[in-house]
Every structure is written in C-alpha cells, then in structure tokens.
Design an enzyme around this catalytic site. Structure first.
Site, PDB file in Angstrom:
ATOM      1  N   GLU A 319     -98.958  41.055 -34.711  1.00  0.00           N
ATOM      2  CA  GLU A 319    -100.341  41.145 -35.173  1.00  0.00           C
ATOM      3  C   GLU A 319    -100.442  41.862 -36.517  1.00  0.00           C
ATOM      4  O   GLU A 319    -100.988  42.961 -36.605  1.00  0.00           O
ATOM      5  CB  GLU A 319    -101.182  41.880 -34.126  1.00  0.00           C
ATOM      6  CG  GLU A 319    -101.184  41.222 -32.760  1.00  0.00           C
ATOM      7  CD  GLU A 319    -101.746  42.136 -31.678  1.00  0.00           C
ATOM      8  OE1 GLU A 319    -102.105  43.286 -32.000  1.00  0.00           O
ATOM      9  OE2 GLU A 319    -101.818  41.701 -30.518  1.00  0.00           O
ATOM     10  N   PRO A 320     -99.955  41.267 -37.614  1.00  0.00           N
ATOM     11  CA  PRO A 320    -100.118  41.915 -38.916  1.00  0.00           C
ATOM     12  C   PRO A 320    -101.566  41.865 -39.372  1.00  0.00           C
ATOM     13  O   PRO A 320    -102.249  40.854 -39.222  1.00  0.00           O
ATOM     14  CB  PRO A 320     -99.227  41.066 -39.833  1.00  0.00           C
ATOM     15  CG  PRO A 320     -99.223  39.711 -39.191  1.00  0.00           C
ATOM     16  CD  PRO A 320     -99.277  39.970 -37.706  1.00  0.00           C
ATOM     17  N   GLY A 321    -102.052  42.949 -39.901  1.00  0.00           N
ATOM     18  CA  GLY A 321    -103.408  42.992 -40.461  1.00  0.00           C
ATOM     19  C   GLY A 321    -103.364  43.556 -41.860  1.00  0.00           C
ATOM     20  O   GLY A 321    -103.553  42.866 -42.852  1.00  0.00           O
ATOM     21  N   ARG A 363    -110.638  56.464 -46.064  1.00  0.00           N
ATOM     22  CA  ARG A 363    -109.281  56.746 -45.590  1.00  0.00           C
ATOM     23  C   ARG A 363    -108.682  58.019 -46.215  1.00  0.00           C
ATOM     24  O   ARG A 363    -107.921  58.730 -45.568  1.00  0.00           O
ATOM     25  CB  ARG A 363    -108.369  55.555 -45.839  1.00  0.00           C
ATOM     26  CG  ARG A 363    -108.756  54.314 -45.043  1.00  0.00           C
ATOM     27  CD  ARG A 363    -107.715  53.203 -45.167  1.00  0.00           C
ATOM     28  NE  ARG A 363    -106.474  53.572 -44.487  1.00  0.00           N
ATOM     29  CZ  ARG A 363    -105.387  53.971 -45.111  1.00  0.00           C
ATOM     30  NH1 ARG A 363    -105.354  54.056 -46.436  1.00  0.00           N
ATOM     31  NH2 ARG A 363    -104.308  54.291 -44.424  1.00  0.00           N
ATOM     32  N   TYR A 367    -107.791  60.312 -43.248  1.00  0.00           N
ATOM     33  CA  TYR A 367    -106.362  60.309 -42.917  1.00  0.00           C
ATOM     34  C   TYR A 367    -105.493  61.076 -43.902  1.00  0.00           C
ATOM     35  O   TYR A 367    -104.291  61.183 -43.707  1.00  0.00           O
ATOM     36  CB  TYR A 367    -105.834  58.867 -42.887  1.00  0.00           C
ATOM     37  CG  TYR A 367    -106.453  57.965 -41.859  1.00  0.00           C
ATOM     38  CD1 TYR A 367    -106.724  58.412 -40.566  1.00  0.00           C
ATOM     39  CD2 TYR A 367    -106.732  56.637 -42.159  1.00  0.00           C
ATOM     40  CE1 TYR A 367    -107.276  57.571 -39.627  1.00  0.00           C
ATOM     41  CE2 TYR A 367    -107.275  55.780 -41.223  1.00  0.00           C
ATOM     42  CZ  TYR A 367    -107.547  56.254 -39.954  1.00  0.00           C
ATOM     43  OH  TYR A 367    -108.092  55.404 -39.014  1.00  0.00           O
ATOM     44  N   CYS A 394    -122.445  63.767 -51.595  1.00  0.00           N
ATOM     45  CA  CYS A 394    -122.660  65.213 -51.501  1.00  0.00           C
ATOM     46  C   CYS A 394    -121.689  65.776 -50.467  1.00  0.00           C
ATOM     47  O   CYS A 394    -122.066  66.176 -49.366  1.00  0.00           O
ATOM     48  CB  CYS A 394    -124.108  65.497 -51.114  1.00  0.00           C
ATOM     49  SG  CYS A 394    -124.557  67.235 -51.255  1.00  0.00           S
ATOM     50  N   GLU A 395    -120.418  65.787 -50.825  1.00  0.00           N
ATOM     51  CA  GLU A 395    -119.350  66.147 -49.893  1.00  0.00           C
ATOM     52  C   GLU A 395    -118.129  66.561 -50.707  1.00  0.00           C
ATOM     53  O   GLU A 395    -117.658  65.798 -51.566  1.00  0.00           O
ATOM     54  CB  GLU A 395    -118.997  64.945 -48.999  1.00  0.00           C
ATOM     55  CG  GLU A 395    -118.015  65.228 -47.906  1.00  0.00           C
ATOM     56  CD  GLU A 395    -118.644  65.988 -46.746  1.00  0.00           C
ATOM     57  OE1 GLU A 395    -117.967  66.869 -46.193  1.00  0.00           O
ATOM     58  OE2 GLU A 395    -119.806  65.693 -46.408  1.00  0.00           O
ATOM     59  N   TYR A 424    -109.135  48.162 -44.026  1.00  0.00           N
ATOM     60  CA  TYR A 424    -109.869  49.285 -43.441  1.00  0.00           C
ATOM     61  C   TYR A 424    -110.888  49.937 -44.365  1.00  0.00           C
ATOM     62  O   TYR A 424    -111.674  50.765 -43.909  1.00  0.00           O
ATOM     63  CB  TYR A 424    -108.901  50.351 -42.886  1.00  0.00           C
ATOM     64  CG  TYR A 424    -107.988  49.780 -41.847  1.00  0.00           C
ATOM     65  CD1 TYR A 424    -108.471  49.443 -40.586  1.00  0.00           C
ATOM     66  CD2 TYR A 424    -106.660  49.503 -42.132  1.00  0.00           C
ATOM     67  CE1 TYR A 424    -107.654  48.873 -39.638  1.00  0.00           C
ATOM     68  CE2 TYR A 424    -105.826  48.926 -41.187  1.00  0.00           C
ATOM     69  CZ  TYR A 424    -106.323  48.612 -39.942  1.00  0.00           C
ATOM     70  OH  TYR A 424    -105.527  48.035 -39.002  1.00  0.00           O
TER      71      TYR A 424
END
Length: 466
Positions: A319-321, A363, A367, A394-395, A424
């Site tokens: 299942e490559p994505g 990401r 991550y 604002c982060e 993603y």
C-alpha cells in the site's frame, strides 16, 4: 528526532549554526536532486518551472499559496510500483492525498485504492474506481461506513477489533452479503520513524497483537463467522521507512501466525498485505529505495520465510501512498516579511515569512518533519544564509522549513517553493485562524487544471450558522 530544549522544540537547535546534515550549498540557486518531481527545473533566469510552466505564470494565474501537482510524475510513480511488484496487488494509500482526479489516475495506472473513512470511500467511488479494488481500513469504522462498504461491494475490509468483527458479521447477515475481510495484526516491530507515525509496536490503537494471542483469536473468529470470508492477514509497521529490516521481522512473525492459523482452521489463508510506509526524500539526508529495490527485497523475504515454514507463498499486496503522492507536489508561497534574528554564539537566522503556514503543512509542527525550500522566482547572486521559513499563524511553532540556506537577498514579493508536500499536507490541512486552504493545481504539458479549488472566506462563513 528533534533535540530537547528547555524553551521548546523550535529552539532546540539554536545553540548550533545548522543541523549536521545540512551543508552550505555551493550554488544557492541549485535544486537538490531527488527532492522534486521529475518535471521540475529552473530556467536561465532561475525561475522554477513545473511541467512546462513557470511558477511566476502559475502564481499570476492561480494565486498563492498553492499546491502544484505534476500529473505525469504521480502517474509514473504509480506505474513504477505496479511494474516492480508484478504479480502483487498494489493499493494506493488514499490517506496520503486523495481527490477525485488522483483516485482516477491511480486506477488508470492499474492500482487499487485504500481508504480509511466514509469520506475517502465516497471520493474513490465518485472517481469510478472498481469497488472490488478498494480496501477499507480504520480502527473505529462506523456502522454507516461498514454498511456503505458492503453495499458498494468493497473488495476487502480490514478488521481491527473484536467489536468490529461482530458489527460486520451482523450487518452482513442483515444485507445478505458476504464481505471479504483481512485481519490487521500488530507484529511488535517498530519502524525507524517518528513515534507518532510508527504503527506496529504493541502500545497503540491499531490491530490485534500477535504476541498476546489476540491476532490468532481474531482469525479464528472471522473464519467461524458464516457471513464473513476471511482472505488473509494485514500488517503495517510504520511510515517513512528506508530499510527493509523491519519488514523482514514483521513478515516472519506474520507468516508464522498464518501457519499457526492453518493448523486451527484447516486452510492456509490465501493473502498477505505488508502495508506501506515506504520513505521519500524531503532533504539531502534522505536516501529512499526504488520500487525495484523494495520489490526485490520484500519478495526475497517472503519466499525465504515460506520455504523455511514449508508453506505456500500467499498472494501479496502493498500500500504505497507517500512514495507516489509525496514527490509529485510542491507548495508555492509568496514571501511577505523577512526578519534577521540573532542566536546564541554570534549566529544569525533569517526568518522568512510566507503566505501559508501550519494550516497547509502541519507536519513540521506535529512530527518535527524536515523540509527543503528554494527561491523560485529569480536567480540570486547573494551568498547563502541560514533561514527558517515560517507562516502567517498566531503560533510560535508555525514553521514550514526549520533549517535551510536561502539567498541573503530574499525579499518580500519573492516566490518560495517547498518540494515533496504531496503526502499528508493537503490531507491534514486545517482552517486554523480561519485561513482558507490552498488549491491543488494539476500541471501537465504546460496545462493547469484545478483539482481541488481554493477555499474562500465565503466557504468558511457558510458553515457558521450564526
């Protein structure tokens, strides 16, 4: 992994000039090989081109920020997996990025589609994907999702809990259908990847444990259900994996489970799915395997273990994505603010603010993922300087590219491109700070096609009932 720092992850590397893997470029205008789609280049003026169109033209016509998807590149990567894994079933993992056009393209290239929600299933069906070539994942599928899958004739449902086995069997009885099922197992193998996206160790939400005996019980229960057709075992060991070692251990444990199950149910299960998670290059540090290399390694692993067990080789699938969608797409931004910031030890970092941010690529914040970037709208003669690409939100953690060398003269109005955002980024995009999500623009032979349109403020307000 990001180093620990008392002030938080975004300051973890402030004590040094840049990560060890990031080299000062000889030519700050050059594109790093392997990070971009095959039809991305720079012209004589240093302007980035995608499949025959300059990004300056695209920005003028489509605006920024935008995801630019090279259709031929995505198709060729899907085709490469289908060719390399000849005799296997290859399912595109739709969670990496799915829209109607992409679902249709991968199906046209001979792939099935894996979905993990009712929404993803609806997109695949809308694209005309053969339901028999669709697999449905998920650790908490609703009754409505299971019903839709059964009625549509989905080719396989990957069960993830005893509760789900019971729900599925009951629905199958009501609908007078016999869905094909696989049992998702956890092998106890943790891939070399970020903790949040490693999915095969025991302490996690997916699958049935082999070591604890739940996997064998689940196989037997599915086999004993008269309205379920048990076809095989499904294993997935993580994401962004570069080495086959984890697959070798997982395959050995999974095939031993298959052999043990055969003694109990009296038949060898015909299928085995090894999942996906094949890595791609985001920076110069990454060196992914090719589909041919992966196919050779995984085939050898399976055949060797089956021979040792005296078992037949099952029908195999993967299942490559990310490996298909990721490199095919770049993000195009316009620079708005440039700010030099002094660091410890006399170092300086240039903060480059663009018109996107963590709402279109979470990401890096989620991550600690690393990305690269390049000045896309012109050639620069300036020296490279250490930069950090940040967004509009604002982060403090609103970072797109943590560390990159960019030209010292980068300025407001310049275009900046980030490669390998096809997996993603759009799928996990949000409306944080009520920022509309960017469009996905397909590029092929110089033609632009809107695959997913840009959201508007009107879209946001339409959901707000007041």
């Amino acid at each position: 992994m990001i180093a620990s720092h008392i002030a938080g992850a975004i300051h973890a590397d402030a004590a040094g000039p840049h990560p060890r893997w990031l080299d000062v470029p000889e030519d700050v205008n050059a594109l790093l090989p392997g990070l971009w789609s095959r039809r991305v280049a720079k012209d004589d003026q240093g302007v980035l081109t995608v499949a025959g169109r300059t990004v300056t033209e695209i920005a003028e016509e489509m605006g920024t920020p935008a995801y630019l998807l090279d259709e031929d590149d995505l198709r060729s990567r899907a085709r490469a997996f289908r060719t390399a894994f000849d005799g296997w079933d290859v399912y595109y993992a739709g969670k990496s990025f799915l829209c109607t056009a992409v679902a249709r393209w991968v199906a046209e290239e001979g792939l099935g589609v894996d979905v993990c929600s009712g929404g993803e299933l609806a997109v695949a069906l809308r694209a005309g994907v053969d339901p028999g070539r669709i697999g449905l994942h998920g650790n908490n599928k609703s009754i409505a999702e299971l019903r839709t899958a059964i009625e549509a004739g989905v080719g396989r449902i990957i069960v993830d809990s005893f509760d789900e086995i019971g729900r599925l069997a009951s629905l199958a009885e009501q609908l007078d259908r016999t869905p094909r099922v696989m049992v998702r197992v956890t092998t106890g193998v943790e891939a070399h990847t970020h903790e949040y996206i490693a999915t095969a160790h025991e302490d996690q939400k997916f699958g049935f444990s082999i070591a604890g005996g739940a996997a064998l019980r689940a196989l037997r229960e599915c086999h004993d259900q008269p309205r379920l057709e048990l076809i095989g075992i499904h294993s997935h060991i993580g994401s962004q994996i570069f080495e086959p070692d984890g697959f070798e251990v997982a395959a050995r444990r999974t095939l031993r489970l298959r052999a043990e199950a055969a003694k109990i149910i009296g038949v060898e299960l015909p299928e085995l799915d090894l999942g996906g998670g094949f890595g791609i290059a985001y920076t110069s540090e990454d060196a992914p395997a090719t589909p041919d290399q992966l196919a050779g390694a995984l085939t050898k692993i399976i055949e060797s273990e089956c021979e040792a067990l005296g078992a037949t080789v099952p029908h195999l699938s993967i299942e490559p994505g990310r490996a298909i969608s990721g490199p095919s797409t770049l993000a195009l931004y316009r620079v708005g603010t440039v700010k030099p910031v002094e660091l410890d030890g006399g170092h300086t970092r240039l903060y480059v603010s663009v018109d996107g941010g963590m709402s279109d690529n979470i990401r890096t914040a989620l991550y600690g993922a690393d990305y690269s970037a390049t000045l896309a709208s012109r050639r620069s003669g300036a020296d490279p300087v250490l930069a950090r690409v940040v967004g509009v939100h604002c982060e403090g953690g609103d970072i797109l590219v943590r560390d990159e060398f960019l030209p010292a003269d980068i300025a407001p109005g310049d275009l900046l491109a980030v490669p390998a955002v096809g997996a993603y980024c759009r799928s996990m995009a949000s409306n944080y700070n009520h920022v509309p999500r960017p469009p996905v623009i397909g590029v092929r032979d110089g033609r632009l096609t809107t695959l997913v349109r840009r959201e508007t403020i009107e879209d946001l307000l339409r959901l707000d009932v007041g």
